[in-house]
Design a protein around this motif. Structure first.
Motif, short mmCIF file in Angstrom:
data_model
loop_
_atom_site.label_atom_id
_atom_site.label_comp_id
_atom_site.label_asym_id
_atom_site.label_seq_id
_atom_site.Cartn_x
_atom_site.Cartn_y
_atom_site.Cartn_z
N GLY A 157 -0.06 -5.39 4.86
CA GLY A 157 -0.14 -3.99 5.29
C GLY A 157 -0.59 -3.09 4.17
O GLY A 157 -1.45 -3.44 3.36
N GLY A 158 0.00 -1.90 4.09
CA GLY A 158 -0.39 -0.94 3.08
C GLY A 158 -0.10 -1.39 1.67
O GLY A 158 -0.66 -0.84 0.71
N ALA A 159 0.77 -2.38 1.49
CA ALA A 159 1.09 -2.90 0.16
C ALA A 159 0.18 -4.03 -0.27
O ALA A 159 0.42 -4.66 -1.29
CB ALA A 159 2.54 -3.39 0.13
N GLU A 165 2.09 6.43 -10.45
CA GLU A 165 1.07 6.41 -9.40
C GLU A 165 1.72 5.76 -8.19
O GLU A 165 1.94 4.55 -8.17
CB GLU A 165 -0.17 5.63 -9.84
N LEU A 166 2.07 6.56 -7.18
CA LEU A 166 2.80 6.02 -6.04
C LEU A 166 2.03 6.18 -4.74
O LEU A 166 1.07 6.94 -4.64
CB LEU A 166 4.20 6.64 -5.95
N HIS A 167 2.50 5.47 -3.75
CA HIS A 167 1.83 5.35 -2.45
C HIS A 167 2.16 6.56 -1.58
O HIS A 167 3.14 6.57 -0.83
CB HIS A 167 2.30 4.06 -1.78
N ASP A 168 1.33 7.59 -1.69
CA ASP A 168 1.55 8.84 -0.95
C ASP A 168 0.67 8.89 0.30
O ASP A 168 -0.16 9.79 0.45
CB ASP A 168 1.25 10.05 -1.87
N ALA A 169 0.84 7.94 1.20
CA ALA A 169 0.08 7.98 2.44
C ALA A 169 0.33 9.29 3.19
O ALA A 169 -0.52 9.76 3.94
CB ALA A 169 0.42 6.79 3.32
N TYR A 170 1.51 9.86 2.97
CA TYR A 170 1.90 11.16 3.55
C TYR A 170 2.56 11.97 2.44
O TYR A 170 3.19 11.42 1.54
CB TYR A 170 2.88 10.96 4.71
N THR A 171 2.44 13.29 2.53
CA THR A 171 3.13 14.14 1.56
C THR A 171 4.63 13.87 1.60
O THR A 171 5.31 13.86 0.58
CB THR A 171 2.86 15.62 1.83
N THR A 222 -6.25 -0.24 -2.60
CA THR A 222 -5.46 0.92 -3.05
C THR A 222 -4.50 0.58 -4.18
O THR A 222 -4.46 1.27 -5.21
CB THR A 222 -4.69 1.52 -1.86
N GLY A 223 -3.70 -0.45 -4.03
CA GLY A 223 -2.75 -0.81 -5.08
C GLY A 223 -3.44 -1.21 -6.37
O GLY A 223 -2.92 -0.97 -7.47
N LEU A 224 -4.64 -1.79 -6.26
CA LEU A 224 -5.41 -2.15 -7.45
C LEU A 224 -6.02 -0.92 -8.09
O LEU A 224 -6.13 -0.84 -9.32
CB LEU A 224 -6.48 -3.18 -7.08
N MET A 225 -6.44 0.04 -7.28
CA MET A 225 -6.90 1.32 -7.82
C MET A 225 -5.82 1.96 -8.66
O MET A 225 -6.09 2.48 -9.76
CB MET A 225 -7.31 2.25 -6.67
N SER A 247 3.31 0.39 -4.42
CA SER A 247 2.51 0.14 -3.23
C SER A 247 3.44 -0.13 -2.05
O SER A 247 4.48 -0.78 -2.22
CB SER A 247 1.59 -1.06 -3.49
N HIS A 248 3.06 0.32 -0.86
CA HIS A 248 4.02 0.44 0.24
C HIS A 248 3.37 0.06 1.57
O HIS A 248 2.24 0.49 1.84
CB HIS A 248 4.49 1.90 0.26
N ALA A 249 4.05 -0.71 2.38
CA ALA A 249 3.52 -1.14 3.67
C ALA A 249 4.41 -0.65 4.81
O ALA A 249 5.64 -0.63 4.69
CB ALA A 249 3.42 -2.66 3.73
N GLY A 250 3.77 -0.30 5.92
CA GLY A 250 4.49 0.08 7.12
C GLY A 250 5.41 1.26 6.88
O GLY A 250 5.05 2.24 6.23
#
Length: 430
Positions: free
Chosen positions: A85-87, A306-312, A377-380, A414-417
């Motif tokens: 997923g997102g991770a 640097e964190l997974h901000d898919a949403y504010t 994304t996580g590699l970026m 990095s974060h999934a679901g």
């Protein structure tokens, strides 16, 4: 287990669509950049790779990782695909770390991409929704903006978080991205701009949400011996952690908070945890990574995140999970100005004093402004953290505005679901 270092990295421009190229060429462009920045490394010295991409549906191609391996001229060396997923990108980074830490490889290439612009937005959201429970959530109309809207409504109810605090996260990350030429959506915004933009899922507007993207990123990891031979300023990966949780939030049991070293049980005596306002998997991942890296108090020992901000809203939630502030204080953390860059004018006013030490969160612009080509994304994040710790932001971005003064340690997340897979990795100046 032996020490592992990052010795080079590269990314492509992230964009809504890159119709003039395909996934192999995207990865090749990022790979070529990384190789050019590390002239002592030859392709023959790369022992193998890990490839990450989220969805076969977007690419319309099974075995895309094998095709990239071939395109880079790395056959017949070992390779495998990672997906979560997102991770996905974060898991790829940690999988490459494991390949080197175990002694299986001395140099491992982590590479990731996504091609999300080849389909309409509604179809893309359908593909992403397949990362929820297709027997339960998906048939009743579940989609991720809806899930995150539900979570932040609960966060607002429990802790008093406001839409204005969420808007400040958007302002921060979009303005940071104005100094990042790789970013998809750099903008100077106001609270009014964020709140007036199209409502997607109350209270989340389009400017509270990251965009579907195309792009690629690579990170090259090496053993200590090879890092010293190949790179003048390698970056140590000093801690890794991965957490998980039930895909359906209703299945997550309540229990005691997973405490970090600087916390105590009494301060959370009345907190119903994790509820739907917190990511237990994120806290578990952070706890593991901090322990491995020897971090007692991340508020004092990290220089950037640097964190997974898919949403504010998820940036606010994640700052709490990472222990940068207490649970319930995420909104106040934003209001304090703590996660903002000290040298930029965001058009916001902050109190003169804060109980927190300044700790920039998403100086790159994060997913909100850089974009979210999932497998990359996580590699970026790893690449930007690497450049930040090397002190080479000015070299790679053509502008040193985002370079922090002498950073020694950073965190990528990095974060999934809704928190099903979460990775946390600690990187520090060697």
């Amino acid at each position: 287990m032996r020490p592992v270092y990052m010795i080079s990295g590269g990314i492509t421009k992230f964009a809504k669509a890159l119709p003039k190229t395909d996934f192999r060429r995207m990865v090749k462009d990022a790979y070529d950049y990384a190789m050019a920045d590390l002239p002592k490394l030859s392709r023959d010295q790369i022992d193998g790779s890990v490839c990450s991409y989220f969805s076969d549906h977007f690419t319309r191609q099974l075995m895309a990782g094998a095709m990239v391996q071939d395109y880079l001229g790395l056959n017949p060396k070992p390779s495998r695909r990672v997906e979560g997923g997102g991770a996905t990108g974060g898991l790829c980074f940690q999988s490459a770390w494991e390949s080197v830490a175990s002694g299986r490889m001395d140099v491992c290439l982590a590479m990731g991409f996504e091609t999300m612009g080849r389909v309409n937005t509604w179809k893309g959201n359908e593909f992403i929704a397949l990362a929820s429970d297709t027997n339960f959530d998906y048939p009743v109309g579940g989609f991720y903006s809806g899930y995150y809207a539900m979570m932040v409504i609960r966060h607002m109810h429990e802790f008093g978080t406001t839409v204005e605090q969420m808007a400040k996260v958007s302002i921060k990350n979009h303005l940071n991205a104005m100094y990042n030429p790789y970013a998809q959506r750099p903008e100077k915004l106001t609270i009014a701009d964020v709140r007036a933009s199209m409502m997607v899922a109350e209270p989340l507007t389009i400017l509270d949400i990251c965009q579907m993207s195309e792009g690629a990123a690579v990170a090259i990891l090496a053993s200590e011996e090879m890092a010293r031979k190949l790179c003048d300023n390698p970056v140590l990966i000093s801690g890794v952690g991965t957490g998980t949780d039930a895909m359906r939030m209703a299945d997550r049991p309540h229990g005691e908070v997973l405490l970090l070293s600087h916390e105590n049980k009494e301060e959370y005596a009345d907190l119903k945890y994790p509820g739907v306002h917190s990511f237990r998997g994120g806290r578990a991942a952070a706890k593991q990574a901090y322990q491995m890296a020897g971090i007692q108090d991340p508020r004092a020992e990290l220089d950037f995140v640097e964190l997974h901000d898919a949403y504010t809203s998820s940036e606010i939630q994640t700052c709490e999970d990472l222990g940068l502030c207490k649970y319930g204080e995420g909104g106040s953390y934003v209001d304090s100005g703590t996660p903002f860059m000290a040298n930029l004018d965001y058009g916001l006013s902050f109190p003169e004093k804060s109980k927190w030490r300044r700790l920039p969160v998403n100086p790159s612009g994060g997913l909100l402004a850089c974009g979210h080509p999932v497998g990359a994304t996580g590699l970026m994040q790893a690449v930007f953290a690497f450049w930040q710790l090397q002190g080479t932001i000015g070299k790679h971005l053509g502008d040193a505005t985002l370079q922090l003064p002498e950073p020694k340690r950073g965190l990528i997340h990095s974060h999934a679901g809704t928190g099903t897979y979460i990775t946390v990795s600690i990187m520090e100046k060697a």
